[in-house]
Write a protein that holds these residues in place. Sequence first.
Motif, PDB file in Angstrom:
ATOM      1  N   VAL A 247       0.825  -1.207   0.000  1.00 61.12           N
ATOM      2  CA  VAL A 247       0.000   0.000   0.000  1.00 61.12           C
ATOM      3  C   VAL A 247       0.863   1.262   0.000  1.00 61.12           C
ATOM      4  O   VAL A 247       0.542   2.249  -0.661  1.00 61.12           O
ATOM      5  CB  VAL A 247      -0.941  -0.033   1.239  1.00 61.12           C
ATOM      6  N   ARG A 248       1.979   1.212   0.705  1.00 62.96           N
ATOM      7  CA  ARG A 248       2.817   2.419   0.806  1.00 62.96           C
ATOM      8  C   ARG A 248       3.448   2.778  -0.541  1.00 62.96           C
ATOM      9  O   ARG A 248       3.661   3.941  -0.849  1.00 62.96           O
ATOM     10  CB  ARG A 248       3.866   2.258   1.889  1.00 62.96           C
ATOM     11  N   GLU A 249       3.738   1.750  -1.324  1.00 64.49           N
ATOM     12  CA  GLU A 249       4.276   2.019  -2.661  1.00 64.49           C
ATOM     13  C   GLU A 249       3.172   2.661  -3.508  1.00 64.49           C
ATOM     14  O   GLU A 249       3.420   3.610  -4.254  1.00 64.49           O
ATOM     15  CB  GLU A 249       4.748   0.704  -3.281  1.00 64.49           C
ATOM     16  N   TYR A 310     -10.184  -2.237  -1.480  1.00 57.73           N
ATOM     17  CA  TYR A 310      -8.773  -2.642  -1.387  1.00 57.73           C
ATOM     18  C   TYR A 310      -8.377  -3.606  -2.501  1.00 57.73           C
ATOM     19  O   TYR A 310      -7.387  -3.409  -3.200  1.00 57.73           O
ATOM     20  CB  TYR A 310      -8.579  -3.281  -0.014  1.00 57.73           C
ATOM     21  N   HIS A 311      -9.188  -4.651  -2.691  1.00 56.50           N
ATOM     22  CA  HIS A 311      -8.779  -5.723  -3.617  1.00 56.50           C
ATOM     23  C   HIS A 311      -8.801  -5.247  -5.072  1.00 56.50           C
ATOM     24  O   HIS A 311      -7.954  -5.636  -5.868  1.00 56.50           O
ATOM     25  CB  HIS A 311      -9.641  -6.969  -3.403  1.00 56.50           C
ATOM     26  N   LYS A 312      -9.769  -4.365  -5.368  1.00 57.87           N
ATOM     27  CA  LYS A 312      -9.853  -3.818  -6.726  1.00 57.87           C
ATOM     28  C   LYS A 312      -8.605  -2.966  -7.020  1.00 57.87           C
ATOM     29  O   LYS A 312      -7.980  -3.065  -8.077  1.00 57.87           O
ATOM     30  CB  LYS A 312     -11.125  -2.956  -6.829  1.00 57.87           C
ATOM     31  N   ILE A 313      -8.236  -2.138  -6.032  1.00 57.65           N
ATOM     32  CA  ILE A 313      -7.047  -1.281  -6.207  1.00 57.65           C
ATOM     33  C   ILE A 313      -5.796  -2.140  -6.333  1.00 57.65           C
ATOM     34  O   ILE A 313      -4.949  -1.916  -7.192  1.00 57.65           O
ATOM     35  CB  ILE A 313      -6.920  -0.286  -5.028  1.00 57.65           C
ATOM     36  N   GLY A 316      -5.572  -3.710  -9.851  1.00 55.71           N
ATOM     37  CA  GLY A 316      -5.182  -2.724 -10.857  1.00 55.71           C
ATOM     38  C   GLY A 316      -3.724  -2.326 -10.708  1.00 55.71           C
ATOM     39  O   GLY A 316      -2.987  -2.193 -11.691  1.00 55.71           O
ATOM     40  N   TYR A 317      -3.302  -2.175  -9.474  1.00 50.39           N
ATOM     41  CA  TYR A 317      -1.937  -1.736  -9.195  1.00 50.39           C
ATOM     42  C   TYR A 317      -0.925  -2.808  -9.640  1.00 50.39           C
ATOM     43  O   TYR A 317       0.075  -2.496 -10.298  1.00 50.39           O
ATOM     44  CB  TYR A 317      -1.797  -1.446  -7.700  1.00 50.39           C
ATOM     45  N   LEU A 318      -1.227  -4.067  -9.297  1.00 49.32           N
ATOM     46  CA  LEU A 318      -0.305  -5.151  -9.652  1.00 49.32           C
ATOM     47  C   LEU A 318      -0.221  -5.313 -11.173  1.00 49.32           C
ATOM     48  O   LEU A 318       0.841  -5.586 -11.715  1.00 49.32           O
ATOM     49  CB  LEU A 318      -0.736  -6.463  -8.987  1.00 49.32           C
ATOM     50  N   LYS A 319      -1.358  -5.105 -11.831  1.00 47.58           N
ATOM     51  CA  LYS A 319      -1.385  -5.221 -13.301  1.00 47.58           C
ATOM     52  C   LYS A 319      -0.476  -4.156 -13.929  1.00 47.58           C
ATOM     53  O   LYS A 319       0.376  -4.453 -14.765  1.00 47.58           O
ATOM     54  CB  LYS A 319      -2.831  -5.036 -13.768  1.00 47.58           C
ATOM     55  N   LYS A 320      -0.650  -2.909 -13.450  1.00 49.79           N
ATOM     56  CA  LYS A 320       0.162  -1.800 -13.986  1.00 49.79           C
ATOM     57  C   LYS A 320       1.645  -2.039 -13.710  1.00 49.79           C
ATOM     58  O   LYS A 320       2.510  -1.775 -14.539  1.00 49.79           O
ATOM     59  CB  LYS A 320      -0.255  -0.488 -13.321  1.00 49.79           C
TER      60      LYS A 320
END
Length: 329
Positions: A247-249, A310-313, A316-320
């Motif tokens: 989350v901090r990243e 949380y899980h949606k973010i 998306g974050y891991l995909k990017k």
Amino acid sequence: MAELSQRKNERNLDDLIDFMEKKPSNFGGLIHSAANSKPRRSFAPLIPKNETSIKKFTLSQKMKVAPRMARVMKGMWKGKRYYSKRVTSKQTKAPMEGFEEIKQFAQKLGAIDVKFIKDLPSKQVFKGKSIPHKNAIVFTVEMDNEKIQTAPSFECFAEVAKGYGDLAVISNKVCDFIRKKGFSAYPSTAMGGQMDYVAIGELAGLGAIGYHGLLITPDAGSRVRISTIYTNIDTFPVETENPHLWVREFCSYCRKCVRSCPVQAINNEPQVNENGDMQCIDYKTCVKYFSANYGCAICIKACPFSTAGYHKIQKGYLKKKTVKESNNS
Ligand code: SF4
Ligand code: SF4
């Protein structure tokens, strides 16, 4: 309550919380704050009292919030009584399934997540405070998103007050539950507290501290309040790794709370203070606006984890991140 009403020169909420937390001097066996512990932040506003939102409440607002505040105070008053004498239980080995029982009990009462933490660091005990056991059950309660989205507002303030009341009631009931099983347990104070609940929440694995200095959790994002029940049980499962620290990243790309804070009280990047702790906000700047504007909460409202999930973010974050890494390789 006679003791309370006889108290002279009541000055502010800090005095009241200190009073609720006052332990008998002969209690014994307390774990004290460390030399490098930080002091608890004061609830006393840095602005004149007649400029605080509370002083400006209308009669109907006062009538709406009074039962909620009374619930918080009643819960904290009851919590104080658990400290009237030491629990003598020497039994510390509870079966593993006992934790699941406590978790389910707390969740039935309204907790959203519950964890166990062992060997609480004395550095996180506020300066001059003490705790009865070094192990604790840590839990969160959720604040309603619709109400938070009105921040800063009376509705949001009332929702926060409800959250504190929920913490107080759940802490006391879980404490009774643990004591009935033959173990020692003491509730912490819903408001104030002897420890930094946000730091303990991250250490327990309930979530990760975001750039706004609050815990971001999988179940309700930043819309949580946190509390603990200190216990002598030392056999419950602990989280060995915190899976939420990514989350901090994410925060380092987001910074929405930094931009949304009306008084620029949130650091562009958390600083490490002299105690080695993460310093996210300029408390003095925040508290002035906070006190004059219904406890503010704009940073909670702005945080995407409060609304998007949380899980949606995370997805998306891991995909990017994967796309970026493959482009770089
Ligand atoms: S509570 Fe309000 S003033 Fe304080 S840091 Fe958050 S947004 Fe800024
Ligand atoms: S608003 Fe953005 S930067 Fe601030 S805590 Fe939430 S995710 Fe982190």
